[in-house]
Design an enzyme around this catalytic site. Sequence first.
Site, PDB file in Angstrom:
ATOM      1  CB  CYS A 382      -1.010  -0.052   1.142  1.00  0.00           C
ATOM      2  SG  CYS A 382      -2.504   0.877   0.741  1.00  0.00           S
ATOM      3  CG  HIS A 508      -3.710  -3.708   3.025  1.00  0.00           C
ATOM      4  ND1 HIS A 508      -2.757  -3.206   3.886  1.00  0.00           N
ATOM      5  CD2 HIS A 508      -4.345  -2.641   2.499  1.00  0.00           C
ATOM      6  CE1 HIS A 508      -2.831  -1.887   3.896  1.00  0.00           C
ATOM      7  NE2 HIS A 508      -3.787  -1.520   3.061  1.00  0.00           N
ATOM      8  CD  GLU A 510      -1.334  -6.357   5.036  1.00  0.00           C
ATOM      9  OE1 GLU A 510      -1.024  -6.587   3.842  1.00  0.00           O
ATOM     10  OE2 GLU A 510      -1.594  -5.210   5.446  1.00  0.00           O
TER      11      GLU A 510
HETATM   12  N1  GLN Z   1      -2.130   6.550   2.879  1.00  0.00           N
HETATM   13  C1  GLN Z   1      -2.201   5.826   1.660  1.00  0.00           C
HETATM   14  C2  GLN Z   1      -3.551   5.964   0.980  1.00  0.00           C
HETATM   15  O1  GLN Z   1      -4.514   6.309   1.614  1.00  0.00           O
HETATM   16  C3  GLN Z   1      -1.869   4.367   1.875  1.00  0.00           C
HETATM   17  C4  GLN Z   1      -2.834   3.657   2.759  1.00  0.00           C
HETATM   18  C5  GLN Z   1      -2.309   2.355   3.287  1.00  0.00           C
HETATM   19  O2  GLN Z   1      -1.096   2.114   3.322  1.00  0.00           O
HETATM   20  N2  GLN Z   1      -3.183   1.514   3.765  1.00  0.00           N
HETATM   21  O3  GLN Z   1      -3.677   5.717  -0.181  1.00  0.00           O
END
Ligand code: GLN
Length: 538
Positions: A382, A508, A510
Amino acid sequence: MTKYIFVTGGVTSSLGKGIISASLAKLLQARGYRVTIQKFDPYINIDPGTLNPYEHGECFVTEDGAETDLDLGHYERFLNVPTSQANNITTGRIYQNVISKERQGEYLGKTVQVVPHITDEIKHNMRILGESGDYDIVITELGGTVGDIESLPFIEAVRQFKWEEGSSNAIVIHLTLVPYLAAASELKTKPTQHSVKALLEYGIQPDILVCRTEHHINQDIRKKIALFCNVNINAVIESIDASTIYDVPLLMMKEQLDKTVLTKLKLAHKNEPDMESWKDFLGRLKNPTSEVKIGLIGKYVELPDAYKSIIESFVHAGAKNECKVRLEFIQSENIFADNVKEKLQHFNGILVAPGFGSRGIEGKIEAIKYVRENNIPFFGICLGMQCAVIEYGRNVLGLQNANTVEIDENTPHPVINMMESQKNITAKGGTMRLGAYPCHLKKGTKAFAAYGKQNISERHRHRYEFNNDYLKQYEDAGMIVSGLNPENNLVEIIELNNHPFFVGGQFHPELKSTVANPHPLFIKFVAAAMEHGHKKTN
Ligand code: GLN
C-alpha cells in the site's frame, strides 16, 4: 439450530480471548462443525477504522470492506473462512442503530432505555450470523473485562440471551488469570474467584473457566477453582503460555475444551478433531532448515500489533518455505541517506509497511532507493508500494520532487494521486476504497509466477492511487505494471525485472494469509530473501 458460545474475560485484559476463541473454533471446525466467531467491542467508535494504530493495533479489513478489530484476523487465519461486517459490532454501532430507529418512530410512545432497547439490539446482532443458517456454532467474544462500566450492557444481554435460549443452547466461557507468586512459590486462585463472583453479580454463572497461567495447574488447584466457582472440575481448563499462538488449539485439545463444550451444548462429539494439516504446519514452523532476516520499515514499529497481519503472514510463509523469518522493526523516521547502508545492509529482504500521513515517509523512500540499487529483495504494501513509485519517479525518471498528493498537494509530479471517487468525500469513517476488488495479472511477471493464475482478488484500504498519466513514462523506464483492476485500470501491482525481487502492491496481501493458505506474494518474497542469503554466504 445454532448453538452459541460467549467468551468473556476477567482479572486483566490481554489474556488472549481472541486466540482461545479462534482455537476452540478451530477444534470444532476440525470435528466437522460449521463455526464462526464474532467480536463485540464496548467502545463508542462505530468501528476501529478511525483509531490510530497506537490505540488499538491494526485495523483488519474484511472482504465486504468492513474496518474491524484485529482479532478478526486471528479468526480468519485459524479457520480459513472469511469474516464480514456482521462479525464485529461496537457499542457505537448498537447505539447508532437504536437512535436511528428511534428517529424513524419504531419505538413510538416509549422511553428508549439501555434495558430493554440497547440490550435487545445487542441480542439481535448476536443472532444475525446464527440466523443466516450458515453456522452450527457461533462464538461471540466480548471485548473488555467483566466489571468495566462500558461492557455492562453486553454482559446483561448475554444473561438474557442465555435465559432465553436455555443452558444447552448458549454457554459462557470465562477467561481468567491464575497468577504465580514467586515469593510464595504458589499459583493463586483468588483473582479467578473474584472475577467469577463479579459475573455472578450480573446473573451469569460461567459454564467453563479457562485459566491463563505461566505454570501448570495441578489437580488440587483445579478442584479449588471448581468448588469456589460452581463448575465441574473438567470445566476448569488450563491455558498455559505457549511459544506460538498456533500451539494453542492443540493445547486446548489436550485439555479437552472442545469435548467439554460439545457435552454442555448437547452436541454429538462426531469424530476426533482432524488436526493433521495443522500439525504439519506446526512441524514446519518449528523445524526450519534455514533462516532469513527481514526488516519491516514502518512508523508504528513501537507497537507490533499495528502490523499484526504482516507478522503472521511471515509466520505462514516462513513455515511454507521451512525457513525461520527473523523480523526486525525499523523506525522509518530514523532512516537517512547517510545511515541507510549501515541500517539495511545486513538484511535479506525489506518490507515497507502501509501507513498514513507524512511522518517517516522520506525514510521509506530512502530505504527503497538503497534496496533497489543493491538488489536486496523488496516488498511494498500500500503506502510502501506508493513510496516505491515515488522513489522510481524521482531517481530513475528524473521527476524532481515527485510525490503523493497525500503529502504534498502542490507537487509538480503527483505520481500518486487522489482517486477520483475520493475527491468529494469529507467524512473519515468507512469512506476509503475498502474491501475486495478484482485484479488482472500480466503473464510472465513475478506476480503471475507467485499466484499461478491471472484473475485474483485482494483487499484494499486506501484513498490514493498510481496516477495513470505517468503510466507510459514508468513503463518506458522499466517499471512493470503486473496487476491492474480490470474495471477501471487502477494500478494494483508494480515490479522490476532487473532485480531479484522488487514488488509493490496497492492492496493488503497480509489480510488474506492463513495457516491453510499462506499468501503467494509472501511465500515468494521469503523465498527471494532465502536466495539472497545463500548468495551472500557463497
Ligand atoms: N495513505 C495511503 C492511501 O490512503 C496508503 C494507505 C495504506 O497504506 N493503507 O492511499
